[in-house]
Design a protein around this motif. Structure first.
Motif, PDB file in Angstrom:
ATOM      1  N   ASP A  63      48.746  19.764  82.671  1.00 35.71           N
ATOM      2  CA  ASP A  63      50.332  19.180  82.349  1.00 35.71           C
ATOM      3  C   ASP A  63      50.256  17.773  82.321  1.00 35.71           C
ATOM      4  OD1 ASP A  63      51.940  20.952  84.533  1.00 35.71           O
ATOM      5  OD2 ASP A  63      51.175  20.593  85.807  1.00 35.71           O
ATOM      6  N   ASP A  64      49.240  16.841  82.246  1.00 31.50           N
ATOM      7  CA  ASP A  64      49.071  16.050  81.601  1.00 31.50           C
ATOM      8  C   ASP A  64      48.797  16.207  80.061  1.00 31.50           C
ATOM      9  OD1 ASP A  64      49.924  14.067  83.899  1.00 31.50           O
ATOM     10  OD2 ASP A  64      48.313  13.241  83.529  1.00 31.50           O
ATOM     11  N   CYS A  65      47.674  16.714  79.918  1.00 30.67           N
ATOM     12  CA  CYS A  65      47.262  17.118  78.564  1.00 30.67           C
ATOM     13  C   CYS A  65      48.443  17.646  76.982  1.00 30.67           C
ATOM     14  CB  CYS A  65      46.031  18.112  78.490  1.00 30.67           C
ATOM     15  SG  CYS A  65      44.915  17.113  79.103  1.00 30.67           S
ATOM     16  N   ILE A  66      48.940  18.512  78.149  1.00 24.25           N
ATOM     17  CA  ILE A  66      50.603  19.501  77.804  1.00 24.25           C
ATOM     18  C   ILE A  66      51.787  18.421  77.658  1.00 24.25           C
ATOM     19  CG2 ILE A  66      52.583  21.060  78.094  1.00 24.25           C
ATOM     20  CD1 ILE A  66      49.855  22.653  79.333  1.00 24.25           C
ATOM     21  N   SER A  67      52.050  17.076  78.687  1.00 23.34           N
ATOM     22  CA  SER A  67      52.872  16.506  78.537  1.00 23.34           C
ATOM     23  C   SER A  67      52.278  15.426  76.958  1.00 23.34           C
ATOM     24  CB  SER A  67      53.342  15.318  79.272  1.00 23.34           C
ATOM     25  OG  SER A  67      53.626  16.447  80.353  1.00 23.34           O
ATOM     26  N   TYR A  68      51.202  15.299  76.969  1.00 24.41           N
ATOM     27  CA  TYR A  68      50.593  13.909  75.716  1.00 24.41           C
ATOM     28  C   TYR A  68      51.097  15.017  73.961  1.00 24.41           C
ATOM     29  CZ  TYR A  68      47.310  11.975  72.733  1.00 24.41           C
ATOM     30  OH  TYR A  68      47.042  11.130  71.643  1.00 24.41           O
ATOM     31  N   HIS A  69      50.726  16.611  74.715  1.00 22.38           N
ATOM     32  CA  HIS A  69      49.952  17.339  73.467  1.00 22.38           C
ATOM     33  C   HIS A  69      51.925  17.454  72.673  1.00 22.38           C
ATOM     34  CE1 HIS A  69      45.956  16.879  72.120  1.00 22.38           C
ATOM     35  NE2 HIS A  69      45.528  17.464  73.397  1.00 22.38           N
ATOM     36  N   VAL A  70      52.772  18.275  73.742  1.00 21.94           N
ATOM     37  CA  VAL A  70      53.981  17.776  73.640  1.00 21.94           C
ATOM     38  C   VAL A  70      55.526  16.483  72.681  1.00 21.94           C
ATOM     39  CG1 VAL A  70      56.733  18.376  74.190  1.00 21.94           C
ATOM     40  CG2 VAL A  70      54.603  20.056  75.433  1.00 21.94           C
ATOM     41  N   ALA A  71      54.199  15.404  73.186  1.00 25.06           N
ATOM     42  CA  ALA A  71      55.160  14.017  72.776  1.00 25.06           C
ATOM     43  C   ALA A  71      54.672  13.847  70.733  1.00 25.06           C
ATOM     44  CB  ALA A  71      54.283  13.132  73.776  1.00 25.06           C
ATOM     45  N   GLN A  72      52.868  13.713  71.147  1.00 24.12           N
ATOM     46  CA  GLN A  72      52.306  14.161  69.389  1.00 24.12           C
ATOM     47  C   GLN A  72      52.458  15.036  68.156  1.00 24.12           C
ATOM     48  OE1 GLN A  72      51.064  11.394  70.368  1.00 24.12           O
ATOM     49  NE2 GLN A  72      49.808  11.578  68.913  1.00 24.12           N
ATOM     50  N   CYS A  73      52.994  16.314  69.125  1.00 32.01           N
ATOM     51  CA  CYS A  73      53.744  17.586  68.391  1.00 32.01           C
ATOM     52  C   CYS A  73      54.999  16.571  68.078  1.00 32.01           C
ATOM     53  CB  CYS A  73      53.513  19.054  68.914  1.00 32.01           C
ATOM     54  SG  CYS A  73      51.471  19.834  69.099  1.00 32.01           S
ATOM     55  N   LYS A  74      56.265  16.167  68.515  1.00 29.72           N
ATOM     56  CA  LYS A  74      56.469  16.489  68.055  1.00 29.72           C
ATOM     57  C   LYS A  74      57.337  14.929  66.957  1.00 29.72           C
ATOM     58  CE  LYS A  74      61.495  15.933  68.634  1.00 29.72           C
ATOM     59  NZ  LYS A  74      62.345  17.309  68.371  1.00 29.72           N
ATOM     60  N   GLU A  75      55.803  13.615  67.425  1.00 25.94           N
ATOM     61  CA  GLU A  75      55.714  12.680  66.560  1.00 25.94           C
ATOM     62  C   GLU A  75      55.418  13.275  65.190  1.00 25.94           C
ATOM     63  OE1 GLU A  75      53.082   9.105  66.550  1.00 25.94           O
ATOM     64  OE2 GLU A  75      54.104   9.040  68.044  1.00 25.94           O
ATOM     65  N   ALA A  76      54.724  14.846  64.999  1.00 26.04           N
ATOM     66  CA  ALA A  76      54.270  15.000  63.997  1.00 26.04           C
ATOM     67  C   ALA A  76      54.607  16.235  63.010  1.00 26.04           C
ATOM     68  CB  ALA A  76      52.678  15.746  64.788  1.00 26.04           C
ATOM     69  N   GLY A  77      55.771  16.159  63.941  1.00 30.61           N
ATOM     70  CA  GLY A  77      57.005  17.064  63.434  1.00 30.61           C
ATOM     71  C   GLY A  77      57.570  18.661  63.486  1.00 30.61           C
ATOM     72  N   VAL A  78      56.245  18.930  64.652  1.00 27.74           N
ATOM     73  CA  VAL A  78      57.107  19.749  64.665  1.00 27.74           C
ATOM     74  C   VAL A  78      58.602  20.356  65.590  1.00 27.74           C
ATOM     75  CG1 VAL A  78      55.896  21.979  66.867  1.00 27.74           C
ATOM     76  CG2 VAL A  78      54.323  19.925  65.885  1.00 27.74           C
ATOM     77  N   ASN A  79      58.887  21.062  65.104  1.00 28.94           N
ATOM     78  CA  ASN A  79      60.235  21.788  65.425  1.00 28.94           C
ATOM     79  C   ASN A  79      60.646  22.802  66.620  1.00 28.94           C
ATOM     80  OD1 ASN A  79      60.853  24.450  64.307  1.00 28.94           O
ATOM     81  ND2 ASN A  79      60.751  23.866  62.164  1.00 28.94           N
ATOM     82  N   ARG A  80      61.046  23.123  67.031  1.00 30.04           N
ATOM     83  CA  ARG A  80      61.812  23.840  68.452  1.00 30.04           C
ATOM     84  C   ARG A  80      60.866  24.937  67.987  1.00 30.04           C
ATOM     85  NH1 ARG A  80      63.372  21.836  72.794  1.00 30.04           N
ATOM     86  NH2 ARG A  80      64.564  23.712  74.436  1.00 30.04           N
ATOM     87  N   ASP A  81      61.751  25.914  67.511  1.00 28.49           N
ATOM     88  CA  ASP A  81      61.109  26.986  66.628  1.00 28.49           C
ATOM     89  C   ASP A  81      59.877  26.788  66.367  1.00 28.49           C
ATOM     90  OD1 ASP A  81      63.564  28.451  66.426  1.00 28.49           O
ATOM     91  OD2 ASP A  81      63.640  27.660  64.534  1.00 28.49           O
ATOM     92  N   GLU A  82      59.210  26.141  66.219  1.00 30.20           N
ATOM     93  CA  GLU A  82      57.395  25.860  66.031  1.00 30.20           C
ATOM     94  C   GLU A  82      56.782  25.978  67.459  1.00 30.20           C
ATOM     95  OE1 GLU A  82      56.456  24.218  61.434  1.00 30.20           O
ATOM     96  OE2 GLU A  82      57.237  23.016  63.243  1.00 30.20           O
ATOM     97  N   PHE A  83      57.660  25.173  68.098  1.00 31.33           N
ATOM     98  CA  PHE A  83      57.586  24.697  69.314  1.00 31.33           C
ATOM     99  C   PHE A  83      57.137  26.526  70.342  1.00 31.33           C
ATOM    100  CE2 PHE A  83      57.825  19.680  69.794  1.00 31.33           C
ATOM    101  CZ  PHE A  83      56.850  19.587  69.926  1.00 31.33           C
ATOM    102  N   PHE A  84      57.746  26.704  70.237  1.00 31.24           N
ATOM    103  CA  PHE A  84      58.003  28.534  71.177  1.00 31.24           C
ATOM    104  C   PHE A  84      57.400  29.310  70.819  1.00 31.24           C
ATOM    105  CE2 PHE A  84      61.090  26.058  73.139  1.00 31.24           C
ATOM    106  CZ  PHE A  84      61.215  27.072  74.712  1.00 31.24           C
ATOM    107  N   GLU A  85      56.723  29.105  69.068  1.00 33.86           N
ATOM    108  CA  GLU A  85      55.360  29.846  68.409  1.00 33.86           C
ATOM    109  C   GLU A  85      54.037  29.119  69.844  1.00 33.86           C
ATOM    110  OE1 GLU A  85      55.333  31.045  64.884  1.00 33.86           O
ATOM    111  OE2 GLU A  85      58.003  31.685  64.336  1.00 33.86           O
ATOM    112  N   VAL A  86      53.719  28.002  69.599  1.00 35.21           N
ATOM    113  CA  VAL A  86      52.913  27.278  69.552  1.00 35.21           C
ATOM    114  C   VAL A  86      53.120  27.759  71.595  1.00 35.21           C
ATOM    115  CG1 VAL A  86      51.669  25.305  70.740  1.00 35.21           C
ATOM    116  CG2 VAL A  86      52.857  26.062  68.424  1.00 35.21           C
ATOM    117  N   PHE A  87      53.914  27.824  72.170  1.00 30.38           N
ATOM    118  CA  PHE A  87      53.919  28.563  73.521  1.00 30.38           C
ATOM    119  C   PHE A  87      53.535  29.769  73.472  1.00 30.38           C
ATOM    120  CE2 PHE A  87      57.563  24.841  74.207  1.00 30.38           C
ATOM    121  CZ  PHE A  87      56.656  24.014  74.121  1.00 30.38           C
ATOM    122  N   SER A  88      54.393  30.365  72.961  1.00 32.02           N
ATOM    123  CA  SER A  88      53.645  31.680  73.156  1.00 32.02           C
ATOM    124  C   SER A  88      52.135  32.239  72.575  1.00 32.02           C
ATOM    125  CB  SER A  88      55.393  32.923  72.330  1.00 32.02           C
ATOM    126  OG  SER A  88      54.718  32.559  71.049  1.00 32.02           O
TER     127      SER A  88
END
Length: 129
Positions: A63-88
């Motif tokens: 979970d700590d790693c997930i939170s860190y990478h969610v924040a880093q992804c957001k900073e790198a410009g990952v949008n919500r649709d891309e997040f959900f593809e990554v989650f899938s």
């Protein structure tokens, strides 16, 4: 930023990294440096590397790693649709045991975006587990 959890997570991570790196241990320092270097742009851009890190973290259920990478992804410009593809991808590779971590990842993403889901929205799809 959405709620205090984001600030608390970031502050704790920073404080503890400084504490850990303040010790005279070359193995720990080198590993942290290797981690930093791994996520720099190279043949793959930072955004792609962070998305890969997020998938791996979901599959490993950190979970700590997930939170860190969610924040880093957001900073790198990952949008919500891309997040959900990554989650899938993380969900398919990791299986149903990833679902609780997916919930926390989406909750953390919502916190970063300043969104709060209502109970009706949270129960709309009736996800398993």
């Amino acid at each position: 930023m959405g709620d205090n959890r984001v600030e608390e997570f970031t502050a704790f991570r920073k404080r503890m990294n400084e504490r850990i790196l303040g010790e005279d241990n070359q193995v720990v320092r080198r590993f942290f440096a290797l981690d930093t270097q791994t996520y720099r742009a190279g043949a793959l851009d930072v955004k792609t590397k962070e998305m890969l890190g997020l998938v791996a973290s979901m599959v490993l259920r950190c979970d700590d790693c997930i939170s860190y990478h969610v924040a880093q992804c957001k900073e790198a410009g990952v949008n919500r649709d891309e997040f959900f593809e990554v989650f899938s991808v993380g969900l398919v590779v990791g299986g149903s045991i990833v679902i609780p971590h997916l919930r926390r990842a989406v909750d953390f993403l919502d916190s970063l975006e300043g969104e709060v889901a209502t109970d009706a929205e949270a129960c709309a799809d009736h996800p398993a587990a």
